[in-house]
Motif scaffolding. Structure first.
Motif, PDB file in Angstrom:
ATOM      1  N   ALA A  27       0.796  -1.231   0.000  1.00 16.13           N
ATOM      2  CA  ALA A  27       0.000   0.000   0.000  1.00 16.13           C
ATOM      3  C   ALA A  27       0.824   1.274   0.000  1.00 16.13           C
ATOM      4  CB  ALA A  27      -0.939   0.017   1.200  1.00 16.13           C
ATOM      5  N   LEU A  28       2.108   1.205   0.444  1.00 11.86           N
ATOM      6  CA  LEU A  28       2.922   2.411   0.492  1.00 11.86           C
ATOM      7  C   LEU A  28       4.394   2.054   0.634  1.00 11.86           C
ATOM      8  CD1 LEU A  28       4.083   3.546   3.547  1.00 11.86           C
ATOM      9  CD2 LEU A  28       1.655   3.299   3.972  1.00 11.86           C
ATOM     10  N   SER A  29       5.223   3.033   0.336  1.00 19.11           N
ATOM     11  CA  SER A  29       6.648   2.918   0.627  1.00 19.11           C
ATOM     12  C   SER A  29       7.107   4.244   1.221  1.00 19.11           C
ATOM     13  CB  SER A  29       7.459   2.541  -0.621  1.00 19.11           C
ATOM     14  OG  SER A  29       7.301   3.479  -1.649  1.00 19.11           O
ATOM     15  N   VAL A  30       8.164   4.161   2.029  1.00 24.38           N
ATOM     16  CA  VAL A  30       8.685   5.325   2.734  1.00 24.38           C
ATOM     17  C   VAL A  30      10.198   5.355   2.557  1.00 24.38           C
ATOM     18  CG1 VAL A  30       8.951   6.466   4.973  1.00 24.38           C
ATOM     19  CG2 VAL A  30       6.868   5.179   4.466  1.00 24.38           C
ATOM     20  N   GLY A  31      10.709   6.539   2.284  1.00 25.22           N
ATOM     21  CA  GLY A  31      12.149   6.678   2.145  1.00 25.22           C
ATOM     22  C   GLY A  31      12.574   8.098   2.447  1.00 25.22           C
ATOM     23  N   THR A  32      13.874   8.342   2.292  1.00 21.44           N
ATOM     24  CA  THR A  32      14.407   9.680   2.474  1.00 21.44           C
ATOM     25  C   THR A  32      15.074  10.123   1.189  1.00 21.44           C
ATOM     26  OG1 THR A  32      16.392   8.704   3.441  1.00 21.44           O
ATOM     27  CG2 THR A  32      14.738   9.562   4.960  1.00 21.44           C
ATOM     28  N   TYR A  33      14.946  11.397   0.919  1.00 23.51           N
ATOM     29  CA  TYR A  33      15.551  12.007  -0.256  1.00 23.51           C
ATOM     30  C   TYR A  33      16.496  13.073   0.264  1.00 23.51           C
ATOM     31  CZ  TYR A  33      15.619  13.790  -5.101  1.00 23.51           C
ATOM     32  OH  TYR A  33      15.982  14.172  -6.370  1.00 23.51           O
ATOM     33  N   SER A  34      17.788  12.928  -0.046  1.00 19.06           N
ATOM     34  CA  SER A  34      18.809  13.877   0.384  1.00 19.06           C
ATOM     35  C   SER A  34      19.317  14.636  -0.832  1.00 19.06           C
ATOM     36  CB  SER A  34      19.972  13.142   1.057  1.00 19.06           C
ATOM     37  OG  SER A  34      19.521  12.442   2.188  1.00 19.06           O
ATOM     38  N   ILE A  35      19.261  15.967  -0.780  1.00 22.37           N
ATOM     39  CA  ILE A  35      19.684  16.809  -1.895  1.00 22.37           C
ATOM     40  C   ILE A  35      20.682  17.831  -1.364  1.00 22.37           C
ATOM     41  CG2 ILE A  35      18.945  18.307  -3.793  1.00 22.37           C
ATOM     42  CD1 ILE A  35      16.062  17.244  -3.254  1.00 22.37           C
ATOM     43  N   PRO A  36      21.958  17.712  -1.757  1.00 17.75           N
ATOM     44  CA  PRO A  36      22.949  18.679  -1.287  1.00 17.75           C
ATOM     45  C   PRO A  36      22.696  20.074  -1.853  1.00 17.75           C
ATOM     46  CG  PRO A  36      24.015  16.748  -2.265  1.00 17.75           C
ATOM     47  CD  PRO A  36      22.554  16.673  -2.582  1.00 17.75           C
ATOM     48  N   GLU A  48       2.757   7.058  -8.730  1.00 20.89           N
ATOM     49  CA  GLU A  48       2.121   6.992  -7.418  1.00 20.89           C
ATOM     50  C   GLU A  48       1.886   8.389  -6.862  1.00 20.89           C
ATOM     51  OE1 GLU A  48       4.780   3.863  -8.560  1.00 20.89           O
ATOM     52  OE2 GLU A  48       5.323   5.887  -7.976  1.00 20.89           O
ATOM     53  N   ASP A  49       0.875   8.529  -5.987  1.00 28.20           N
ATOM     54  CA  ASP A  49       0.733   9.756  -5.212  1.00 28.20           C
ATOM     55  C   ASP A  49       1.940   9.837  -4.276  1.00 28.20           C
ATOM     56  OD1 ASP A  49      -1.740  10.418  -6.322  1.00 28.20           O
ATOM     57  OD2 ASP A  49      -2.877   9.493  -4.694  1.00 28.20           O
ATOM     58  N   GLU A  50       2.302  11.069  -3.901  1.00 29.52           N
ATOM     59  CA  GLU A  50       3.515  11.244  -3.116  1.00 29.52           C
ATOM     60  C   GLU A  50       3.331  12.361  -2.090  1.00 29.52           C
ATOM     61  OE1 GLU A  50       8.221  11.607  -4.297  1.00 29.52           O
ATOM     62  OE2 GLU A  50       6.706  12.234  -5.743  1.00 29.52           O
ATOM     63  N   PHE A  99       5.186   7.203  -0.680  1.00 31.04           N
ATOM     64  CA  PHE A  99       4.518   6.888  -1.943  1.00 31.04           C
ATOM     65  C   PHE A  99       3.341   5.973  -1.645  1.00 31.04           C
ATOM     66  CE2 PHE A  99       8.867   7.568  -3.568  1.00 31.04           C
ATOM     67  CZ  PHE A  99       8.619   8.379  -4.664  1.00 31.04           C
ATOM     68  N   ALA A 100       2.196   6.216  -2.321  1.00 33.48           N
ATOM     69  CA  ALA A 100       1.048   5.337  -2.181  1.00 33.48           C
ATOM     70  C   ALA A 100       0.397   5.144  -3.551  1.00 33.48           C
ATOM     71  CB  ALA A 100       0.035   5.915  -1.193  1.00 33.48           C
ATOM     72  N   PRO A 101       0.273   3.903  -4.014  1.00 28.31           N
ATOM     73  CA  PRO A 101       0.829   2.697  -3.404  1.00 28.31           C
ATOM     74  C   PRO A 101       2.353   2.732  -3.455  1.00 28.31           C
ATOM     75  CG  PRO A 101       0.019   2.236  -5.620  1.00 28.31           C
ATOM     76  CD  PRO A 101      -0.358   3.656  -5.305  1.00 28.31           C
ATOM     77  N   ALA A 102       2.999   1.625  -3.071  1.00 32.95           N
ATOM     78  CA  ALA A 102       4.460   1.577  -3.032  1.00 32.95           C
ATOM     79  C   ALA A 102       5.070   1.990  -4.353  1.00 32.95           C
ATOM     80  CB  ALA A 102       4.921   0.177  -2.644  1.00 32.95           C
ATOM     81  N   TYR A 103       6.215   2.664  -4.270  1.00 34.64           N
ATOM     82  CA  TYR A 103       6.926   3.185  -5.457  1.00 34.64           C
ATOM     83  C   TYR A 103       7.292   2.044  -6.420  1.00 34.64           C
ATOM     84  CZ  TYR A 103      10.484   5.620  -8.188  1.00 34.64           C
ATOM     85  OH  TYR A 103      11.222   6.182  -9.209  1.00 34.64           O
TER      86      TYR A 103
END
Length: 107
Positions: A27-36, A48-50, A99-103
């Motif tokens: 149903a979903l995924s979770v992560g981190t996005y790092s942008i210098p 997916e919706d985000e 992300f929903a559903p999972a990426y």
């Protein structure tokens, strides 16, 4: 229950933006996005919706014809298929991403 120990959120070793997934269920995924600071966010629309939650740093975010400041505590919703990106990153950004559903990747 799942306990997610993401450790320290860091950009890729070459100084580019990096997404790291910490949890995935259908149903979903979770992560981190790092942008210098100064890096380019070259992402394209997703299938997916985000939801983004800015944890730290500063920059600008554009989606749906709007541009706003990306600052700690700001929560952003992007529907599936909408063009969006972070830009003008002046302080290293760390963003929690749902992300929903999972990426699954780009449409």
């Amino acid at each position: 229950m799942e306990i997610v120990d993401a450790g320290r959120f860091l950009p890729a070793p070459d100084g580019t933006a990096r997404y790291v997934e910490q949890l995935r269920v259908p149903a979903l995924s979770v992560g981190t996005y790092s942008i210098p600071a100064g890096a380019v966010d070259d992402q394209e629309p997703h299938a997916e919706d985000e939801i983004y939650v800015v944890l730290s740093g500063r920059g600008t975010f554009s989606a749906g014809g709007r541009t706003i400041d990306a600052v700690p505590g700001r929560t952003l919703f992007v529907p599936a298929g909408e063009d969006h990106r972070f830009h003008d990153v002046t302080e290293d950004l760390t963003v929690l991403v749902f992300f929903a559903p999972a990426y699954t990747g780009r449409p």
